[in-house]
Design an enzyme around this catalytic site. Structure first.
Site, PDB file in Angstrom:
ATOM      1  N   ASP A 169      77.443 -29.188  81.729  1.00 47.36           N
ATOM      2  CA  ASP A 169      78.728 -29.389  81.058  1.00 47.36           C
ATOM      3  C   ASP A 169      78.684 -29.007  79.584  1.00 47.36           C
ATOM      4  OD1 ASP A 169      80.086 -30.245  83.303  1.00 47.36           O
ATOM      5  OD2 ASP A 169      79.554 -32.345  83.000  1.00 47.36           O
ATOM      6  N   SER A 222      74.444 -30.723  92.376  1.00 47.95           N
ATOM      7  CA  SER A 222      75.685 -31.364  91.953  1.00 47.95           C
ATOM      8  C   SER A 222      75.546 -32.870  92.004  1.00 47.95           C
ATOM      9  CB  SER A 222      76.848 -30.924  92.858  1.00 47.95           C
ATOM     10  OG  SER A 222      78.009 -31.703  92.584  1.00 47.95           O
TER      11      SER A 222
END
Length: 343
Positions: A228, A82
């Protein structure tokens, strides 16, 4: 009180900034953000001396945080890949007393690291290990911000799958930690050229045109470089011959929605053939698409994916519920879509 709206990036990065500030802040957001776990940030920040509390054991927003002027440095191995968590810890480490070590699970986007260097700071990156000292001083800079490849991805896919298309996108960010979608386009046989490369701004012009695509397998270390973009890549795969497999993408379950299930439901409702898996999806193409009623569930990328899919629909209309979610990242999306639709 700070309203973070729908932005997971904002609440996580600002948590790192506020970690070294000696006052109390409450951060809250919309219904979607309130369901996103923040414990991946709060656990290491507590180890550094931050007082923070959220809802349930996963620290769902709203978060109440009181930072410290004497933050402890941290040696921390990220349990997830992340960039948001990494960047939050970097911002906190810059305010700590001593050197912190952050170890990534997989390499993720490195905009924060690049920006620290640009502003005269020092950060040592050795593959997945990041070392950073607190108490650094920075010098103001002029910053050229390239266009977001996550937003450009929707037009890239449109240019590849809409008949007789040719789309030119200028000033697109091509930071190497973000360009997984370009690798996928190449692997699927897409017609794409990259020109006008600016090595300092890490930007370029990307041109795509209608292509005969074939399926591919997407997984492993490329996933953080396109996490994404996976919703719009799923649409791309519905228009490729053969089977596309997306794996190692469990992170999709804790985005604005469970993006694995929502992407599958939305595209299957339009006629696609997609099977969800625990960590991704199996997509069989090439499938024609038809109209359907699609709910974004407040997720901007689902709304934009469905809007691009609508360009292929020859029967029926696509009705988009909660389309306003697109404003989260791309307020001018529909006006740009109009330009594309009319050539």
């Amino acid at each position: 009180k700070l309203d973070m709206g729908n932005s997971g990036t904002s609440i996580r990065l600002i948590s790192g900034v506020l970690a070294g500030q000696d006052f109390t802040v409450e951060m809250f957001g919309d219904d979607s953000l309130s369901k996103r776990p923040m414990d991946r940030v709060t656990i290491p920040l507590r180890q550094m001396g931050v007082e923070v509390s959220g809802q349930t054991e996963r620290d769902l927003p709203p978060l109440t945080m009181h930072g410290s002027k004497s933050l402890k440095p941290i040696h921390y191995q990220l349990p997830v890949a992340s960039a948001q968590v990494k960047s939050a810890l970097i911002f906190a480490a810059l305010q700590a007393d001593g050197e912190s070590v952050i170890i990534e699970k997989e390499k993720t986007r490195n905009h924060t690291e690049d920006m620290i260097v640009q502003f005269g700071g020092e950060i040592n990156v050795n593959v997945k290990e990041i070392r950073i000292k607190g108490g650094q001083e920075f010098t103001g800079q002029d910053v050229v911000v390239p266009g977001d490849i996550s937003s450009a991805a929707f037009w890239l896919v449109a240019g590849l799958i809409v008949p007789n298309a040719n789309v030119v996108l200028e000033n697109v960010g091509i930071n190497e930690t973000r360009t997984g979608i370009l690798d996928v386009i190449e692997a699927m046989g897409g017609k794409m050229t990259i020109s006008d490369v600016d090595d300092i701004a890490k930007s370029a012009t990307i041109t795509v045109e209608t292509s005969e695509l074939h399926g591919t397998e997407i997984g492993g270390e490329i996933i953080p470089r396109l996490i994404d973009e996976l919703p719009i890549i799923a649409l791309l795969a519905t228009q490729a011959s053969g089977t596309t497999i997306i794996r190692d993408a469990e992170e999709l379950k804790v985005k604005e929605t469970d993006r694995i299930q929502v992407v599958v439901d939305a595209l299957n409702a339009m006629g696609a053939d997609i099977t969800p898996t625990d960590d991704g999806m199996i997509i069989k193409g090439k499938t024609p698409l038809h109209g359907a009623k699609i709910n974004t569930f407040g997720d901007h990328r689902i709304g934009m994916m469905a809007s691009i899919a609508a360009l292929l629909v020859s029967e029926g209309d696509v009705e988009l519920e909660r389309a306003e979610a697109i404003n989260t990242s791309y307020p001018s999306f529909f006006s740009d879509l109009e330009v594309l639709s009319h050539g």
